[in-house]
Design a protein around this motif. Structure first.
Motif, short mmCIF file in Angstrom:
data_model
loop_
_atom_site.label_atom_id
_atom_site.label_comp_id
_atom_site.label_asym_id
_atom_site.label_seq_id
_atom_site.Cartn_x
_atom_site.Cartn_y
_atom_site.Cartn_z
N TRP A 80 -2.82 -13.97 -6.54
CA TRP A 80 -3.16 -13.25 -7.65
C TRP A 80 -3.59 -11.59 -7.28
N LYS A 81 -3.93 -11.37 -5.95
CA LYS A 81 -4.07 -10.05 -5.47
C LYS A 81 -2.92 -9.25 -5.44
N GLU A 82 -1.59 -10.01 -4.99
CA GLU A 82 -0.29 -9.32 -4.98
C GLU A 82 0.06 -9.04 -6.68
N SER A 83 -0.08 -9.92 -7.62
CA SER A 83 0.24 -9.68 -8.88
C SER A 83 -0.58 -8.62 -9.43
N GLY A 84 -1.92 -8.53 -8.98
CA GLY A 84 -2.89 -7.60 -9.67
C GLY A 84 -3.81 -8.24 -10.62
N ARG A 85 -3.63 -9.62 -10.77
CA ARG A 85 -4.35 -10.17 -11.84
C ARG A 85 -5.79 -10.82 -11.30
N TYR A 86 -5.84 -10.65 -9.87
CA TYR A 86 -7.03 -11.15 -9.47
C TYR A 86 -8.45 -10.67 -10.05
N ASP A 87 -8.34 -9.41 -10.13
CA ASP A 87 -9.46 -8.49 -10.58
C ASP A 87 -9.27 -8.59 -12.30
N ASP A 88 -8.09 -8.39 -12.83
CA ASP A 88 -7.96 -8.26 -14.32
C ASP A 88 -8.42 -9.41 -14.88
N TYR A 89 -8.31 -10.78 -14.41
CA TYR A 89 -8.43 -11.92 -15.18
C TYR A 89 -9.84 -12.19 -15.48
N GLY A 90 -10.84 -11.85 -14.76
CA GLY A 90 -12.25 -11.81 -15.10
C GLY A 90 -12.75 -13.07 -15.04
N PRO A 91 -14.13 -13.10 -15.90
CA PRO A 91 -14.87 -14.43 -15.67
C PRO A 91 -14.30 -15.71 -16.12
N GLU A 92 -13.09 -15.74 -16.91
CA GLU A 92 -12.65 -16.87 -17.44
C GLU A 92 -11.81 -17.67 -16.16
N MET A 93 -11.57 -17.07 -15.09
CA MET A 93 -11.13 -17.51 -14.11
C MET A 93 -12.17 -18.13 -13.04
N LEU A 94 -12.13 -19.63 -12.88
CA LEU A 94 -12.95 -20.20 -11.99
C LEU A 94 -12.58 -20.10 -10.61
N ARG A 95 -13.40 -19.27 -9.74
CA ARG A 95 -13.30 -18.85 -8.51
C ARG A 95 -13.96 -19.70 -7.50
N ILE A 96 -13.35 -20.24 -6.54
CA ILE A 96 -13.68 -21.06 -5.69
C ILE A 96 -13.61 -20.61 -4.10
N LYS A 97 -14.67 -20.83 -3.23
CA LYS A 97 -14.26 -20.53 -1.85
C LYS A 97 -14.16 -21.96 -1.00
N ASP A 98 -13.14 -21.97 -0.08
CA ASP A 98 -13.17 -23.03 0.48
C ASP A 98 -13.97 -22.95 1.86
N ARG A 99 -14.03 -24.10 2.68
CA ARG A 99 -14.85 -24.13 3.83
C ARG A 99 -14.55 -22.92 4.97
N HIS A 100 -13.48 -22.21 4.69
CA HIS A 100 -13.09 -21.04 5.59
C HIS A 100 -13.33 -19.75 4.83
N GLU A 101 -14.04 -19.90 3.54
CA GLU A 101 -14.29 -18.58 3.10
C GLU A 101 -13.43 -18.08 2.53
N ARG A 102 -12.16 -18.71 2.38
CA ARG A 102 -10.84 -18.33 1.59
C ARG A 102 -11.01 -18.03 0.09
N ASP A 103 -10.73 -17.20 -0.51
CA ASP A 103 -10.55 -17.30 -1.99
C ASP A 103 -9.62 -18.13 -2.73
N MET A 104 -10.09 -19.14 -3.42
CA MET A 104 -9.24 -19.94 -4.12
C MET A 104 -9.72 -20.00 -5.59
N LEU A 105 -8.89 -20.80 -6.07
CA LEU A 105 -9.22 -20.75 -7.73
C LEU A 105 -8.58 -21.70 -8.40
N TYR A 106 -9.19 -22.23 -9.53
CA TYR A 106 -8.71 -23.44 -10.43
C TYR A 106 -7.72 -22.97 -11.24
N GLY A 107 -6.43 -22.98 -11.24
CA GLY A 107 -5.13 -22.22 -12.10
C GLY A 107 -5.73 -22.24 -13.52
#
Ligand code: P5A
Length: 437
Positions: A80-107
């Motif tokens: 989503w950082k590649e497409s540019g929508r990671y920031d655009d999508y806003g608070p509707e996107m449920l953002r999750i960090k995995d145990r390695h502190e990687r940015d994940m999300l529920y699609g």
């Protein structure tokens, strides 16, 4: 299925949290139960309907040439950082960090994931045209989840994604989905009208929403009244030119509020219907928005890199359960179209424990089941009134009523849910009638 064994927790009282009729009926008839705001458990009755809808959607997607896949619900934020929508999508996107502190999300949607599948696996223009779809759960952290499954936070969507070499062929893929949607909604027993629509966060310049008219709908819409009774196209050859079908549907005015041209009102006069509606499907053509941003190019016919043109096509599968009920119910409960009904036939034993009634019901149940018809047999030790009310509430299309007086004459009663008429006929004639459908 014997009702005495079926997990069907119905409610007598109207739940206070439900403000629209479909939500009330889904709770009362035991289809769903809320788990958290906008998140639902699907109980056996609701699950059967949801799966029937999904199966019709699947058959029509396959017929139109799309291929089913399953993508993950939890996605990597990197795409989503590649497409540019990671920031655009806003608070509707449920953002999750995995145990390695990687940015994940529920699609919330899958344009990025499918573009990644494409760029990693498709090599040349010979892989095109390609349309991949799935029927899977999405999560959108809606500000105001409401109306039950109609605007949920977790919901079931059919999402398809097309890839083509040029605009003309990409438009053909769009047209294929457009026609497949007309057929899908007709088979589901709802009248869904395609309307010019805004493309929102998905993007692109061409977009239609498929709208079921209902007073409780969240969208304000405008359309020519000629669209209300148009029949869905029959026997479609999806390889042929579909433009005439599209022209037939789009030459009459239809637009959502965002795309509405107020100048049209004077022109159409009494032919213009202003209404509210439920968006059950939405299709988009957005060209190279994702394929270019994510560098998904393949080898073109001339050996030069070619960036495919894309479209995406959504159907709100879980929302449709609510939309169908909204369009088809009465004071007593739901009236399912046969194609999606959780059971086709309900057998009502008016006197459980009476040897003749029990035997006739068991016979009907066995023979209908053997003929491949789904049956709900009310074998409970309950009053007749309770049995009628429950069968009406859950909306089974055909009711066979078996009582001691009738059976003494070898007769049962056959009744269509929603119709007043009852027909008295022999057990065998009832069976023939139901199995001939
Ligand atoms: C098209 C497929 C998309 O997401 N990307 C993939 C595109 N389109 S859409 O319009 O945003 O959603 C497609 C359909 O999903 C249903 N829907 C919902 N159903 C229940 N609750 C929600 N919160 C919800 N949001 C969208 C709608 O039917 C919509 O047309």
């Amino acid at each position: 299925m014997r009702l005495s064994r079926f997990f069907l927790p119905t409610l007598k009282e109207t739940p206070t949290e439900a403000v629209i009729v479909s939500h009330r009926l889904m709770l009362r008839a035991g289809l769903v139960r809320q788990h958290a705001a906008g998140i639902y458990n699907w109980l056996p009755l609701g699950t059967r309907v949801l799966q029937n809808i999904a199966e019709i959607v699947r058959e029509e997607q396959n017929a139109a040439g799309a291929q089913e896949i399953i993508m993950p619900t939890v996605q990597s934020g990197e795409l989503w950082k590649e497409s540019g929508r990671y920031d655009d999508y806003g608070p509707e996107m449920l953002r999750i960090k995995d145990r390695h502190e990687r940015d994940m999300l529920y699609g919330p949607t899958h344009e990025e994931v499918v573009t990644d599948i494409f760029r990693s696996n498709a090599k040349s223009y010979r892989n095109l045209p390609l349309n991949l779809y799935q029927i899977h759960w999405k999560f959108r952290d809606e500000v105001r989840p409401r109306f039950g499954v109609m605007r949920g936070r977790e919901f079931l969507m059919k999402d398809a994604y097309s890839f083509d070499v040029d605009f003309e062929r990409s438009k053909h893929s769009y047209n294929q989905m457009f026609v497949a949607y007309l057929r899908t909604f007709a088979r589901l027993g709802v009248k869904a009208i395609p309307m010019r629509a805004d493309s929102g966060p998905i993007g692109g310049d061409m977009s239609h929403e498929f709208i079921v008219l209902a007073d409780t709908g969240e969208s304000a819409v405008f359309c020519h009244k000629g669209l209300l009774e148009k029949p869905a196209p029959q026997n479609v050859d999806y390889q042929a030119n579909l433009q005439p079908i599209i022209d037939d549907w789009t030459s009459l005015y239809a637009a959502t509020e965002e795309k509405h041209d107020t100048a049209i009102e004077a022109k159409l006069g009494a032919d213009l219907v202003k209404a509210r509606g439920i968006e059950v499907g939405h299709i988009f053509h957005f060209g190279t928005k994702y394929s270019a941003a994510m560098k998904a190019s393949i080898a073109g016919p001339d050996g030069q890199p070619l960036t495919p043109l894309m479209g995406s096509y959504g159907i709100g599968v879980s929302r449709l359960v609510g939309a169908i009920i909204e369009a088809s119910h009465d004071d007593a409960g739901i009236i399912w179209p046969e194609s999606v009904a959780p059971f086709r036939v309900g057998v009502i034993n008016l006197k459980t424990g009476d040897a003749a009634c029990d035997a006739a019901c068991a016979d009907l149940y066995a023979k209908l089941s053997a003929a491949g018809i789904s049956v709900l047999y009310d074998d409970r030790d309950e009053r007749a009134g309770v049995k009628f009310a429950d069968m009406d509430l859950i909306g089974v299309p055909w009711h066979v009523v078996v009582g001691p007086k009738g059976i003494a004459k070898g007769q049962v009663e056959l009744k269509r849910r929603g119709a007043a008429a009852r027909e008295e006929l022999s057990l065998e004639a009832a069976l023939n009638k139901l199995t001939a459908k």
